[in-house]
Scaffold this motif. Structure first.
Motif, PDB file in Angstrom:
ATOM      1  N   ARG A 158      11.346  65.023 -35.607  1.00 50.37           N
ATOM      2  CA  ARG A 158      10.381  65.880 -36.299  1.00 50.37           C
ATOM      3  C   ARG A 158      10.983  66.447 -37.580  1.00 50.37           C
ATOM      4  O   ARG A 158      10.306  66.538 -38.609  1.00 50.37           O
TER       5      ARG A 158
ATOM      6  N   ARG B  64      10.787  63.861 -40.231  1.00 49.89           N
ATOM      7  CA  ARG B  64       9.416  63.670 -40.706  1.00 49.89           C
ATOM      8  C   ARG B  64       9.035  64.740 -41.722  1.00 49.89           C
ATOM      9  O   ARG B  64       8.561  64.429 -42.822  1.00 49.89           O
TER      10      ARG B  64
ATOM     11  N   SER C 259      10.939  64.502 -45.021  1.00 47.92           N
ATOM     12  CA  SER C 259      10.467  63.402 -45.855  1.00 47.92           C
ATOM     13  C   SER C 259       9.138  63.747 -46.527  1.00 47.92           C
ATOM     14  O   SER C 259       8.945  63.491 -47.724  1.00 47.92           O
TER      15      SER C 259
ATOM     16  N   ALA D 154       8.547  59.275 -42.783  1.00 43.83           N
ATOM     17  CA  ALA D 154       7.599  60.218 -42.185  1.00 43.83           C
ATOM     18  C   ALA D 154       6.861  59.606 -41.002  1.00 43.83           C
ATOM     19  O   ALA D 154       6.595  60.276 -40.003  1.00 43.83           O
TER      20      ALA D 154
ATOM     21  N   SER E  61      10.207  58.255 -38.081  1.00 44.70           N
ATOM     22  CA  SER E  61      11.333  59.046 -37.566  1.00 44.70           C
ATOM     23  C   SER E  61      11.045  59.720 -36.221  1.00 44.70           C
ATOM     24  O   SER E  61      11.934  59.737 -35.354  1.00 44.70           O
ATOM     25  N   PRO E  62       9.835  60.255 -35.959  1.00 45.24           N
ATOM     26  CA  PRO E  62       9.603  60.780 -34.602  1.00 45.24           C
ATOM     27  C   PRO E  62       9.700  59.695 -33.532  1.00 45.24           C
ATOM     28  O   PRO E  62      10.200  59.945 -32.427  1.00 45.24           O
TER      29      PRO E  62
ATOM     30  N   ALA F 223      14.854  56.158 -41.711  1.00 45.52           N
ATOM     31  CA  ALA F 223      14.253  56.748 -40.512  1.00 45.52           C
ATOM     32  C   ALA F 223      15.239  56.755 -39.352  1.00 45.52           C
ATOM     33  O   ALA F 223      15.302  57.713 -38.579  1.00 45.52           O
TER      34      ALA F 223
END
Length: 428
Positions: A144, A147, A150, A274, A277-278, A328
């Motif tokens: 998070r 994200r 970014s 964005a 990455s999570p 990421a």
């Protein structure tokens, strides 16, 4: 080590987690103001390129040297919120100095302040995150963070670019300074009582404040940390010069659209970060760290090879999207692996500084390495040379880097129960 009471699981509130999201977003906004805008602004103030280069070099040197002391400072602090607040305040003050007093002594002080503050701000955010959610849920939290960082960097670059175009280059730094107020307000919304200071420094929740942290020398003797540091250095040695070198290639092949294409090369990877990455954070918890590290390293030599053989400017932009995939992975995996390797040592932030120094060394050497190859043999050879370094990093990760994810029973022990999807872990 004696446990005097059972460790309690972290229970961060939804409000604190959301405020941390916004703080990460705003910090990215603030730091974006010190990117390419500095050189543009100082040029409008009749600075020579030598003066601009000297300020940027000193700033880079401070940033490199300050990584380890900055991490050590965060580890010694008892309030990571205070450290983060002071750091972002120093950066905002630096922006004001740039805007109001664009003379060499003042700008040199401002650049030094900004670089030094950045050395503690990054570790402080990671420490707050770890203190809130604990080791068991930190992979998702780092996803998070990546994200929102970014998104913040991408949006602020567009907004500040518009301010510079429609108003003035000076306006960029006033906007940067003004972001201090919302940043401090959302940071205040992260409840201090929910940040476990022991977890924030890499200890387990059962460890008490009076216990001495592990010695740095003992940590540096750990083989996994040595391997990881070398791999990170190789990655940045191969990666840092790729976009600038590709920008030069785009300019020679399509000078009319070079600026637009470079902008696309910067914005596109940010969107990939964005988006993914999570997901990287969740997969790191499910699959482990090593498979994702291998995937991240594998994409880099492929990118270098494609840059060497692709000639169409628009296809080069598409190839650059691979940078978003590696970014990421590494935006999540670097702090996560450090958290794994320093678990229970009380040295999480200090070792972040050590790894940050390795990044800085690799990134500093990369342009010189690539530029030398490019001038002597041409840009395709330079890209192949960078790809060769990336292959060495990839082989090193595959051969020597172990899995660092703690065993499930250890993660469950810290949380005080058998591993399961808790409400807190789902929201981080």
């Amino acid at each position: 080590m004696t446990e005097t009471s059972p460790p309690s699981p972290p229970h961060p509130s939804r409000r604190s987690l959301k405020r941390l999201d916004w703080f990460v977003f705003l910090v990215a906004d603030v730091q974006t103001g010190f990117g390419p805008f500095v050189a543009v602004y100082l040029t409008t103030q009749q600075w020579t390129q030598i003066e601009i280069g000297l300020v940027l070099s000193i700033s880079g040197l401070v940033s490199l040297v300050g990584q380890i002391p900055g991490g050590a400072l965060v580890d010694r602090a008892r309030s990571e919120r205070v450290v983060a607040g002071v750091g972002v305040s120093f950066i905002a003050a630096s922006a004001l100095i740039y805007a109001l007093w664009p003379i060499f002594p003042a700008v040199l002080v401002a650049a030094t302040m900004q670089a030094a503050a950045s050395c503690v701000l990054g570790p402080a955010i990671a420490a707050i995150s770890l203190g809130l959610v604990g080791h068991a849920a930190i992979s998702v939290r780092f996803g998070r963070n990546a994200r929102f960082s970014s998104i913040g960097a991408g949006l602020s670059a567009a907004v500040m670019g518009a301010c510079g175009y429609f108003l003035s280059a000076q306006a960029v730094f006033f906007v940067t300074a003004a972001l201090l107020i919302p940043a401090l307000l959302v940071l205040r919304g992260v409840a201090a009582a929910e940040i476990d200071p022991e977890r924030a420094h890499g200890n387990l929740s059962a460890q008490r404040t009076g216990e001495a942290p592990a010695g740095l020398r003992d940590l540096l003797r750990k083989r996994p940390l040595q391997v990881f540091g070398c791999c990170i250095l190789l990655f940045h040695l191969a990666n840092a010069a790729m976009l600038p070198l590709m920008g030069s290639v785009l300019t020679t092949r399509s000078s009319q659209w070079a600026t637009v294409l470079i902008a696309a090369c910067m914005v596109g990877p940010q969107l990939i970060v964005a988006l993914f990455s999570p997901w990287v954070g969740r997969q790191a918890q499910r699959l482990g760290r090593r498979p994702l590290l291998i995937a991240g390293f594998a994409a880099l030599p492929v990118r270098g090879l494609l840059f060497a053989v692709v000639t169409d400017p628009y296809l080069l932009v598409a190839v650059q999207l691979l940078d978003g995939l590696t970014a990421a992975v590494f935006s999540v995996m670097v702090p996560l692996t450090v958290a794994d390797l320093t678990r229970g040592t009380g040295r999480f932030n200090l070792v972040q500084g050590v790894v940050g120094t390795m990044m800085g060394v690799g990134a500093a050497l990369s342009p010189t390495f690539a530029g030398t190859l490019s001038d002597a043999f041409g840009s395709p050879t330079a890209f192949l040379g960078l790809a060769a370094v990336a292959v060495i990093g990839f082989v090193t990760v595959c051969w020597l880097m172990p899995e660092t994810r703690p065993a499930d029973h250890l993660a469950g022990a810290e949380a005080g129960a058998a591993p399961r999807k808790t409400t807190a872990s789902l929201k981080v």
